[in-house]
Scaffold this active site. Structure first.
Site, PDB file in Angstrom:
ATOM      1  N   SER A  69      31.890  28.632   2.474  1.00 27.29           N
ATOM      2  CA  SER A  69      30.719  29.479   2.687  1.00 27.29           C
ATOM      3  C   SER A  69      29.851  29.007   3.860  1.00 27.29           C
ATOM      4  O   SER A  69      30.340  28.873   4.966  1.00 27.29           O
ATOM      5  CB  SER A  69      29.943  29.525   1.374  1.00 27.29           C
ATOM      6  OG  SER A  69      28.885  30.415   1.440  1.00 27.29           O
ATOM      7  N   ASP A 295      26.517  34.683   6.598  1.00 27.28           N
ATOM      8  CA  ASP A 295      26.948  33.281   6.530  1.00 27.28           C
ATOM      9  C   ASP A 295      28.454  33.188   6.787  1.00 27.28           C
ATOM     10  O   ASP A 295      29.107  34.178   7.125  1.00 27.28           O
ATOM     11  CB  ASP A 295      26.534  32.636   5.196  1.00 27.28           C
ATOM     12  CG  ASP A 295      27.389  33.096   4.038  1.00 27.28           C
ATOM     13  OD1 ASP A 295      27.920  34.224   4.104  1.00 27.28           O
ATOM     14  OD2 ASP A 295      27.555  32.343   3.067  1.00 27.28           O
ATOM     15  N   ASP A 297      31.180  32.965   5.163  1.00 30.40           N
ATOM     16  CA  ASP A 297      32.187  33.799   4.485  1.00 30.40           C
ATOM     17  C   ASP A 297      31.644  35.207   4.209  1.00 30.40           C
ATOM     18  O   ASP A 297      32.221  35.962   3.432  1.00 30.40           O
ATOM     19  CB  ASP A 297      32.710  33.144   3.204  1.00 30.40           C
ATOM     20  CG  ASP A 297      31.639  32.932   2.157  1.00 30.40           C
ATOM     21  OD1 ASP A 297      30.437  32.948   2.516  1.00 30.40           O
ATOM     22  OD2 ASP A 297      31.984  32.757   0.972  1.00 30.40           O
ATOM     23  N   ASP A 299      29.054  36.519   2.622  1.00 29.17           N
ATOM     24  CA  ASP A 299      28.498  37.043   1.377  1.00 29.17           C
ATOM     25  C   ASP A 299      26.978  36.909   1.325  1.00 29.17           C
ATOM     26  O   ASP A 299      26.364  37.245   0.318  1.00 29.17           O
ATOM     27  CB  ASP A 299      29.171  36.442   0.132  1.00 29.17           C
ATOM     28  CG  ASP A 299      29.056  34.941   0.061  1.00 29.17           C
ATOM     29  OD1 ASP A 299      28.433  34.332   0.967  1.00 29.17           O
ATOM     30  OD2 ASP A 299      29.602  34.362  -0.897  1.00 29.17           O
ATOM     31  N   GLU A 392      19.589  36.596  -4.403  1.00 28.24           N
ATOM     32  CA  GLU A 392      18.979  35.292  -4.241  1.00 28.24           C
ATOM     33  C   GLU A 392      18.183  35.340  -2.946  1.00 28.24           C
ATOM     34  O   GLU A 392      18.512  36.118  -2.036  1.00 28.24           O
ATOM     35  CB  GLU A 392      20.051  34.204  -4.142  1.00 28.24           C
ATOM     36  CG  GLU A 392      20.806  34.027  -5.443  1.00 28.24           C
ATOM     37  CD  GLU A 392      21.671  32.769  -5.426  1.00 28.24           C
ATOM     38  OE1 GLU A 392      21.574  32.003  -6.380  1.00 28.24           O
ATOM     39  OE2 GLU A 392      22.433  32.574  -4.466  1.00 28.24           O
ATOM     40  N   PRO A 514      18.742  19.897  -9.391  1.00 23.69           N
ATOM     41  CA  PRO A 514      19.892  19.334  -8.681  1.00 23.69           C
ATOM     42  C   PRO A 514      20.724  20.457  -8.080  1.00 23.69           C
ATOM     43  O   PRO A 514      20.951  21.478  -8.737  1.00 23.69           O
ATOM     44  CB  PRO A 514      20.670  18.614  -9.784  1.00 23.69           C
ATOM     45  CG  PRO A 514      20.247  19.248 -11.062  1.00 23.69           C
ATOM     46  CD  PRO A 514      18.871  19.804 -10.865  1.00 23.69           C
ATOM     47  N   THR A 517      25.976  22.446  -5.181  1.00 22.82           N
ATOM     48  CA  THR A 517      26.960  22.479  -4.094  1.00 22.82           C
ATOM     49  C   THR A 517      26.868  21.271  -3.164  1.00 22.82           C
ATOM     50  O   THR A 517      27.758  21.059  -2.360  1.00 22.82           O
ATOM     51  CB  THR A 517      26.777  23.739  -3.222  1.00 22.82           C
ATOM     52  OG1 THR A 517      25.465  23.721  -2.685  1.00 22.82           O
ATOM     53  CG2 THR A 517      26.997  25.017  -4.005  1.00 22.82           C
ATOM     54  N   ARG A 522      17.105  19.690  -4.789  1.00 22.13           N
ATOM     55  CA  ARG A 522      16.360  20.648  -3.968  1.00 22.13           C
ATOM     56  C   ARG A 522      14.934  20.795  -4.496  1.00 22.13           C
ATOM     57  O   ARG A 522      14.719  20.868  -5.709  1.00 22.13           O
ATOM     58  CB  ARG A 522      17.011  22.030  -4.032  1.00 22.13           C
ATOM     59  CG  ARG A 522      18.339  22.106  -3.368  1.00 22.13           C
ATOM     60  CD  ARG A 522      18.730  23.560  -3.113  1.00 22.13           C
ATOM     61  NE  ARG A 522      20.153  23.664  -2.856  1.00 22.13           N
ATOM     62  CZ  ARG A 522      20.727  23.333  -1.699  1.00 22.13           C
ATOM     63  NH1 ARG A 522      20.001  22.876  -0.701  1.00 22.13           N
ATOM     64  NH2 ARG A 522      22.041  23.449  -1.550  1.00 22.13           N
TER      65      ARG A 522
END
Ligand code: NG1
Ligand code: ZN
Length: 555
Positions: A69, A295, A297, A299, A392, A514, A517, A522
């Site tokens: 990604s 991005d 890939d 998506d 998102e 957490p 990926t 974060r």
């Protein structure tokens, strides 16, 4: 010969793609497996094997997408695709983890056989749709793709299930194709472009044939600059645009960052959304020009407009969701008496800017549903509505339409323009997964139909200033969260610290979770001013660093 699990083949394949001595295999994360490419061949072998088992259990086609990604070019990964084009369920994620944890050839053969039995595959007869499934394998344009695709194919081959090499694909294309194949619809790559182009022709009503109609020129909606992150989406966007041209669409697209090198390197949707910075190649683009980034890939989709000072105005996933939700609400106004029977919902995560949540509630009368990060959670929730919009903040999302609603709309489409609009939207918006190219067409269509420029879109609501940071820690699993990841329950006293920091800021909100990926924690913070959002994020980062074993400097 009917498919069967041949332990010798499994052992043989496993010995051809042995685990890397220097790297632990990754766990199944927010969106599949991701890691540095050299440690992934045995993981892909296992993904191919599992997809084959899933396809036998379902009697349908499944898929494996080789991609990392928006992550760096040296990384790679795997996304597993279930029979309705969906991401794998938690139960199958567990299976995937079990197979990946099986280190030796014998352990792998035994684990695969156990899952095979658990799914009752030997006892599945033709009556359940036939035992023969199939696995389609696609990849993005990372240099490591070739070997990883071979590993996935070797995994499928252990079972004798038919395999389709799809070659270079965007992630949403592969999801779309698996879904279409299992619904008995045309499922070639060209069919994907056809569906989008035909859907757009209907959705935009009479606008497709117009090159630059004067009435749009007035609001600056005469062309779109598309940053393709140097990823697989570049060639696919060009193929889509060529198909749109054939269909008579005169809209102008300027496709940039078409690769092949520099994947996701200071380009693409993640860079634009997280860094709030122009992608490379856009430095001299005129102030206010309509631009979007996808991005690696394809998506994720975000829009932006250069501000003339090397910065930008961002239109993130929340702004896209708000625009789509407004369009749906407006269409429903044209169907009085029927619209009230539809359940319309919007699904967000804690990363959604508070101003967007507020807009959906107060202006559109919708009550957004919050889920954990990761589109699999949002998708599941959105599927419970007749029309479910999910996005998102990073730009991953789509609009799902229930079968029930589609059937109702079809009954009235001849006399009802609004029903036709919604049906067209269901064609343009990928029904399997978030899709940057399909989202881009829908946004373009809506802006043009509303005769809106970016200014009007921007004015829907004003984002609260926000800041995201990453903290490196030895073990991100020490952070445990609850309430759709908005509150920490471990380590002790972290949440109290965050609460106290939030309370010191006007309109403050912050959380730490957490990553699924990357090996980081974060941080997200928002507040009434950028200064307060920045300092709140820093305070939370300091707390996490101190209480959760931070490594290196505090960001
Ligand atoms: P993690 O690393 O779990 O935060 C990131 C994104 C998700 C999702 C996945 C998969 C953020 C904050 N998180 O997950 O939304 O897109 O990657 O790509 O953007
Ligand atoms: Zn992606």
């Amino acid at each position: 010969m009917p498919p069967r699990l041949d332990p010798d083949r499994v052992r043989d394949a496993a010995s051809r793609f042995p685990p890397d001595a220097d790297g632990d295999p990754p766990p199944y994360g927010t969106a599949g497996f991701r890691a540095q490419a050299p440690i992934l061949p045995p993981v892909l072998l296992r993904c191919g094997l599992l997809a084959a088992i899933k396809s036998l259990a379902a009697g349908k086609m499944c898929g494996v997408m080789v991609t990392a990604s928006h992550n760096p070019e040296e990384d790679n990964g795997a996304k597993l695709i279930g029979p309705v084009g969906e991401m794998m369920s938690p139960e199958w994620e567990d299976y995937a983890n079990r197979l990946v944890a099986a280190g030796s050839d014998d352990q792998l053969a035994a684990e695969a056989a156990a899952i095979w039995r658990q799914e009752g595959i030997d006892s599945i007869d033709e009556g359940r749709g036939g035992p023969v499934g199939g696995v389609v394998v696609g990849c993005d344009n990372r240099p490591s793709a070739g070997l990883l695709v071979e590993a996935a194919l070797a995994g499928v081959a252990c079972t004798g299930v038919p395999v389709v090499r799809a070659g270079l694909q965007t992630t949403p294309q592969l999801h779309f194709r698996v879904r279409a194949r299992n619904l008995g619809q045309p499922w070639g790559e060209a069919d994907y472009y056809d569906r989008l182009a035909m859907g757009l022709a209907k959705a935009s009503r009479d606008l497709v044939g117009d090159a630059v109609p004067g009435r749009w020129a007035a609001v600056g909606t005469d062309g779109l600059l598309l940053d393709c992150a140097n990823g697989v989406g570049a060639a696919k966007a060009e193929a889509l645009i060529a198909r749109l041209r054939e269909a008579g669409c005169g809209w102008r697209f300027d496709v940039r960052n078409v690769g092949p090198r520099g994947l996701n390197d200071r380009v693409g949707a993640d860079h634009v959304e997280k860094q709030r910075a122009l992608p490379l190649g856009f430095e001299t683009v005129a102030k206010g020009a309509r631009c979007c980034s996808i991005d690696g890939d394809a998506d994720r989709l975000v829009y932006f407009a250069p501000d003339g000072k090397r910065g930008l105005t961002l239109f993130d996933g929340n702004k896209i969701a708000a625009l789509l939700a407004l369009y749906i609400k407006d269409a429903l106004k044209g169907m009085p008496g029927i619209a009230e029977t539809f359940k319309v919902g919007v699904v967000q995560t804690a990363y959604a800017n508070g101003a967007s949540t507020n807009y959906l509630k107060t202006e559109l009368g919708l009550q957004p549903v919050m889920t954990s990060t990761g589109v699999k959670h949002l998708h599941r929730e959105a599927a419970s509505f007749d029309v479910g919009v999910y996005f998102e903040a990073n730009g991953h999302g789509t609009v799902l339409f229930s079968n029930d609603l589609i059937a109702k709309l079809r009954k009235i489409e001849y006399e009802d323009e609004a029903a036709r609009d919604l049906l067209a939207m269901a064609e343009v918006m990928n029904q399997a997964v978030g899709d940057a190219l399909s989202g881009m067409l829908m946004v373009e269509c809506i802006l043009r139909r509303k005769v809106w420029g970016l200014k009007e879109w921007e004015d829907m609501y004003t984002d609260l200033p926000s800041r995201q940071l990453k903290v490196m820690v030895a073990d991100r699993a020490v952070i445990k969260t609850t309430d759709a990841e908005t509150r920490c329950i471990a380590p002790d006293s972290l949440q109290q610290g965050i609460d106290a920091a939030v309370a010191r800021r006007k309109s403050g909100r912050a959380f730490a979770r957490p990553s699924g990926t990357e090996n980081v924690v974060r941080i997200y913070a928002e507040a009434a001013s950028q200064g307060e959002a920045d300092s709140l994020a820093k305070d939370v980062a300091r707390l996490v660093h101190k209480l959760a074993g931070g490594i290196g400097p505090v960001p």
